[in-house]
Design an enzyme around this catalytic site. Structure first.
Site: not given
Length: 297
Positions: A151, A183, A213, A116, A235
């Site tokens: 992410k 950002k 950004e 597994r 963005d």
């Protein structure tokens, strides 16, 4: 496909991607500890005599790009040094449905106990590699490169970003220490585009890139006026706005697109002339690749 006797898991890595042996060992040890717990595989111990041998094949049950084979090999070898493995493919190879990618022979308890964990690694990473390959195919013949994001599954970032490379994609930064990426919240707190870029440039060394950004063309113009950014992330812009951004920039900085990128949209985005597209979906939404371990009785 040629057959290779595998003694070192690293031999099955993608030839143009790198995954640290330390990352392999760490991931395998953590995964086996999670699965075997304190008492080991009590089912195999109870039902399989200690000297029983097994012969198995790791089979791709769908077509796609294989990744994670070094981790599968390391899993079985960690459980028994007497396991013998032959490889019929290496990471980054496109395989057809039904292809045997590994053959495993050795102590049956080790083969069954590692099943597994090995399948989880190959299924997860092959899923990412296959989805990345699909994005690249949908982007068509353009200069646009497909990138991942941060992410990723906590603790598995190095593996998942490696899988993106296996699928033909490129890696964005691995962590917050790789490069400066400013950002919208940084801009808001720092007091505006010019102020945040001036502070960033004053702080970093000559080898550190600065990306910022923007979500409007006015912000883009403001960034270009400073001359302080190396990369601009566009963005959540629509296609006409992206085309205008490319024209305004006129190759003065590298352009990256981010935000809501899908298989359905990547083709048209790539035609705008942007340099990079980053898609979190490559790692956070990749379906598991169907792979199985078949025992030859």
């Amino acid at each position: 496909m040629s057959v290779t006797d595998v003694l070192n898991p690293a031999a099955l890595m993608h030839p143009q991607a790198f995954l640290s042996p330390l990352a392999i060992d760490d991931a395998v040890e953590r995964a086996l500890a999670e699965d075997l717990g304190r008492a080991g595989d009590v089912t195999s111990i109870a039902t399989i005599p200690a000297n029983t041998q097994a012969f198995a094949k790791l089979v791709a049950r769908q077509a796609g790009v294989i990744a994670g084979l070094p981790l599968a090999v390391a899993t079985f070898l960690k459980l028994s040094p007497d396991v013998r493995i032959q490889a019929h493919a290496h990471d980054g190879v496109n395989v057809a449905k039904g292809v045997h990618v590994l053959t495993i022979s050795g102590p049956a308890r080790a083969v069954l106990s590692g099943e597994r964990t090995a399948l989880n690694f190959v299924g997860r990473l092959s899923g990412i590699a296959t989805l990345t390959s699909d994005y690249i195919r949908h982007a068509g013949v353009t200069k646009t490169r497909i990138c991942d994001t941060r992410k990723t599954t906590p603790g598995l970032r190095a593996l998942e970003k490696y899988a993106v490379r296996c699928g033909g994609g490129f890696n964005h930064r691995f962590g917050l220490d790789d490069a400066i990426l400013i950002k919208d919240n940084h801009i808001a707190v720092a007091g505006g585009v010019k102020a945040v870029l001036q502070r960033a440039r004053a702080h970093v060394g000559h080898l550190v890139k600065i990306e910022i950004e923007v979500d409007t063309l006015d912000q883009l113009r403001e960034v270009l006026a400073t001359g302080l950014a190396d990369v601009v992330m566009l963005d959540n812009m629509d296609i006409p706005t992206l085309r205008e951004a490319v024209a305004i920039t006129n190759k003065r900085v590298v352009l990256e697109v981010s935000g809501g990128v899908t298989l359905a949209s990547i083709g048209e985005i790539a035609t705008t002339g942007v340099d990079y597209v980053s898609a979190g979906a490559l790692t956070h939404s990749a379906p598991n690749f169907d792979v199985a371990l078949d025992i030859d009785a």
